[in-house]
Design a protein around this motif. Sequence first.
Motif, PDB file in Angstrom:
ATOM      1  N   TYR A  84     -16.022  36.064  61.192  1.00 61.45           N
ATOM      2  CA  TYR A  84     -16.068  34.738  60.562  1.00 61.45           C
ATOM      3  C   TYR A  84     -15.862  34.850  59.056  1.00 61.45           C
ATOM      4  O   TYR A  84     -15.126  34.060  58.460  1.00 61.45           O
ATOM      5  CB  TYR A  84     -17.413  34.061  60.832  1.00 61.45           C
ATOM      6  CG  TYR A  84     -17.700  33.730  62.279  1.00 61.45           C
ATOM      7  CD1 TYR A  84     -16.693  33.320  63.140  1.00 61.45           C
ATOM      8  CD2 TYR A  84     -19.001  33.818  62.777  1.00 61.45           C
ATOM      9  CE1 TYR A  84     -16.968  33.012  64.455  1.00 61.45           C
ATOM     10  CE2 TYR A  84     -19.286  33.505  64.099  1.00 61.45           C
ATOM     11  CZ  TYR A  84     -18.260  33.109  64.936  1.00 61.45           C
ATOM     12  OH  TYR A  84     -18.540  32.799  66.239  1.00 61.45           O
ATOM     13  N   ARG A  85     -16.538  35.812  58.447  1.00 58.90           N
ATOM     14  CA  ARG A  85     -16.395  35.989  56.999  1.00 58.90           C
ATOM     15  C   ARG A  85     -14.981  36.396  56.621  1.00 58.90           C
ATOM     16  O   ARG A  85     -14.444  35.956  55.603  1.00 58.90           O
ATOM     17  CB  ARG A  85     -17.395  37.036  56.503  1.00 58.90           C
ATOM     18  CG  ARG A  85     -18.834  36.525  56.498  1.00 58.90           C
ATOM     19  CD  ARG A  85     -19.801  37.620  56.121  1.00 58.90           C
ATOM     20  NE  ARG A  85     -21.161  37.095  55.960  1.00 58.90           N
ATOM     21  CZ  ARG A  85     -22.246  37.866  55.911  1.00 58.90           C
ATOM     22  NH1 ARG A  85     -22.136  39.178  56.009  1.00 58.90           N
ATOM     23  NH2 ARG A  85     -23.433  37.307  55.757  1.00 58.90           N
TER      24      ARG A  85
ATOM     25  N   ARG B  43     -16.141  28.133  54.144  1.00 62.85           N
ATOM     26  CA  ARG B  43     -17.501  28.648  54.269  1.00 62.85           C
ATOM     27  C   ARG B  43     -17.756  29.055  55.709  1.00 62.85           C
ATOM     28  O   ARG B  43     -17.091  28.605  56.642  1.00 62.85           O
ATOM     29  CB  ARG B  43     -18.519  27.599  53.811  1.00 62.85           C
ATOM     30  CG  ARG B  43     -18.500  26.310  54.617  1.00 62.85           C
ATOM     31  CD  ARG B  43     -19.670  26.216  55.579  1.00 62.85           C
ATOM     32  NE  ARG B  43     -19.604  25.022  56.410  1.00 62.85           N
ATOM     33  CZ  ARG B  43     -19.302  25.045  57.696  1.00 62.85           C
ATOM     34  NH1 ARG B  43     -18.985  26.185  58.293  1.00 62.85           N
ATOM     35  NH2 ARG B  43     -19.282  23.937  58.412  1.00 62.85           N
ATOM     36  N   VAL B  44     -18.742  29.932  55.864  1.00 65.56           N
ATOM     37  CA  VAL B  44     -19.233  30.318  57.189  1.00 65.56           C
ATOM     38  C   VAL B  44     -20.588  29.650  57.379  1.00 65.56           C
ATOM     39  O   VAL B  44     -21.424  29.648  56.470  1.00 65.56           O
ATOM     40  CB  VAL B  44     -19.375  31.851  57.310  1.00 65.56           C
ATOM     41  CG1 VAL B  44     -20.049  32.228  58.628  1.00 65.56           C
ATOM     42  CG2 VAL B  44     -18.008  32.518  57.194  1.00 65.56           C
TER      43      VAL B  44
ATOM     44  N   ASP C  45     -18.009  24.528  64.300  1.00 65.10           N
ATOM     45  CA  ASP C  45     -17.810  24.563  62.845  1.00 65.10           C
ATOM     46  C   ASP C  45     -18.358  25.853  62.239  1.00 65.10           C
ATOM     47  O   ASP C  45     -18.928  25.862  61.156  1.00 65.10           O
ATOM     48  CB  ASP C  45     -18.445  23.343  62.177  1.00 65.10           C
ATOM     49  CG  ASP C  45     -19.955  23.256  62.408  1.00 65.10           C
ATOM     50  OD1 ASP C  45     -20.463  23.938  63.325  1.00 65.10           O
ATOM     51  OD2 ASP C  45     -20.618  22.517  61.663  1.00 65.10           O
ATOM     52  N   MET C  46     -18.169  26.967  62.968  1.00 67.50           N
ATOM     53  CA  MET C  46     -18.637  28.250  62.448  1.00 67.50           C
ATOM     54  C   MET C  46     -17.954  28.580  61.125  1.00 67.50           C
ATOM     55  O   MET C  46     -18.560  29.111  60.210  1.00 67.50           O
ATOM     56  CB  MET C  46     -18.354  29.365  63.464  1.00 67.50           C
ATOM     57  CG  MET C  46     -19.171  29.254  64.726  1.00 67.50           C
ATOM     58  SD  MET C  46     -20.930  29.126  64.419  1.00 67.50           S
ATOM     59  CE  MET C  46     -21.205  30.477  63.317  1.00 67.50           C
ATOM     60  N   VAL C  47     -16.669  28.258  61.046  1.00 69.19           N
ATOM     61  CA  VAL C  47     -15.927  28.390  59.792  1.00 69.19           C
ATOM     62  C   VAL C  47     -15.499  26.992  59.384  1.00 69.19           C
ATOM     63  O   VAL C  47     -14.955  26.240  60.202  1.00 69.19           O
ATOM     64  CB  VAL C  47     -14.698  29.313  59.944  1.00 69.19           C
ATOM     65  CG1 VAL C  47     -13.914  29.382  58.633  1.00 69.19           C
ATOM     66  CG2 VAL C  47     -15.126  30.706  60.391  1.00 69.19           C
ATOM     67  N   GLY C  48     -15.774  26.621  58.155  1.00 70.85           N
ATOM     68  CA  GLY C  48     -15.366  25.319  57.631  1.00 70.85           C
ATOM     69  C   GLY C  48     -14.308  25.501  56.560  1.00 70.85           C
ATOM     70  O   GLY C  48     -14.443  26.374  55.694  1.00 70.85           O
TER      71      GLY C  48
ATOM     72  N   ILE D 244     -10.363  30.975  67.662  1.00 73.07           N
ATOM     73  CA  ILE D 244     -11.544  30.884  66.802  1.00 73.07           C
ATOM     74  C   ILE D 244     -11.567  29.489  66.180  1.00 73.07           C
ATOM     75  O   ILE D 244     -10.603  29.069  65.545  1.00 73.07           O
ATOM     76  CB  ILE D 244     -11.516  31.949  65.687  1.00 73.07           C
ATOM     77  CG1 ILE D 244     -11.430  33.350  66.285  1.00 73.07           C
ATOM     78  CG2 ILE D 244     -12.753  31.816  64.790  1.00 73.07           C
ATOM     79  CD1 ILE D 244     -11.241  34.453  65.252  1.00 73.07           C
ATOM     80  N   PRO D 245     -12.668  28.723  66.354  1.00 66.57           N
ATOM     81  CA  PRO D 245     -12.695  27.353  65.839  1.00 66.57           C
ATOM     82  C   PRO D 245     -12.891  27.299  64.329  1.00 66.57           C
ATOM     83  O   PRO D 245     -13.623  28.103  63.753  1.00 66.57           O
ATOM     84  CB  PRO D 245     -13.878  26.723  66.577  1.00 66.57           C
ATOM     85  CG  PRO D 245     -14.775  27.865  66.894  1.00 66.57           C
ATOM     86  CD  PRO D 245     -13.896  29.064  67.104  1.00 66.57           C
ATOM     87  N   VAL D 246     -12.219  26.331  63.720  1.00 65.90           N
ATOM     88  CA  VAL D 246     -12.340  26.068  62.288  1.00 65.90           C
ATOM     89  C   VAL D 246     -12.462  24.556  62.114  1.00 65.90           C
ATOM     90  O   VAL D 246     -11.622  23.803  62.624  1.00 65.90           O
ATOM     91  CB  VAL D 246     -11.106  26.574  61.503  1.00 65.90           C
ATOM     92  CG1 VAL D 246     -11.241  26.259  60.012  1.00 65.90           C
ATOM     93  CG2 VAL D 246     -10.904  28.069  61.719  1.00 65.90           C
TER      94      VAL D 246
END
Length: 200
Positions: A21-22, A49-50, A70-73, A138-140
């Motif tokens: 994620y990062r 952001r994570v 929304d793990m990654v925004g 991977i969701p964003v």
Amino acid sequence: MDIEAQVKDALREYDRNLVEYRRLRETCETEIPSHLRQWGVLDFRVEARVKKRGSFEQKVRRDPDRPVLDMVGLRIMTFFRSDIPQVEKMTRRLFDVKEDSYIDKGDLLSDASFGYRSVQFVAHTRGDGVGGDFEAGIPVEVQIRTMLEHVWAEVEHDFRYKPQHEAPSADINRRFALTAALLEQADLNLDDIREELEGR
């Protein structure tokens, strides 16, 4: 499976994927600006952001069976409202958009209302878009808005929803709406000014 077991499993999954994620957050912040310039968008700000572990846990506890998307925004803020459609087109080329998540908050306002505006949707990595070495799926969570819309949204959220403040009075609500109207007009004015200057 009880809620505590589901939460523990979710947190283990969070910890397993945190490095990825990062890495995706950093990739968005470094690659999206160059894509924007290629699409002719020159005035912008990009933030990613994570989701924090505590916030993730709270969301899982509220509904353990609902996936956290929304793990990654990713937030893209333009200086000009007229650039937003181009930013959205670019984003759709780089990610797979989950169409049932798409919402233009401005469309929810009545003709006589002023307030929160933002284009928002959940997208997924494609495996060949941003950071082609990321696996697909991977969701964003994506937000697209102008800088002025962003300023209003941040201030309004802080004043309205921070726990130390009482519910705003009718006068405060009116002034928030007035400020939103003024900023919306400022966005339109900036577009008009740019169009006139570029037409010379």
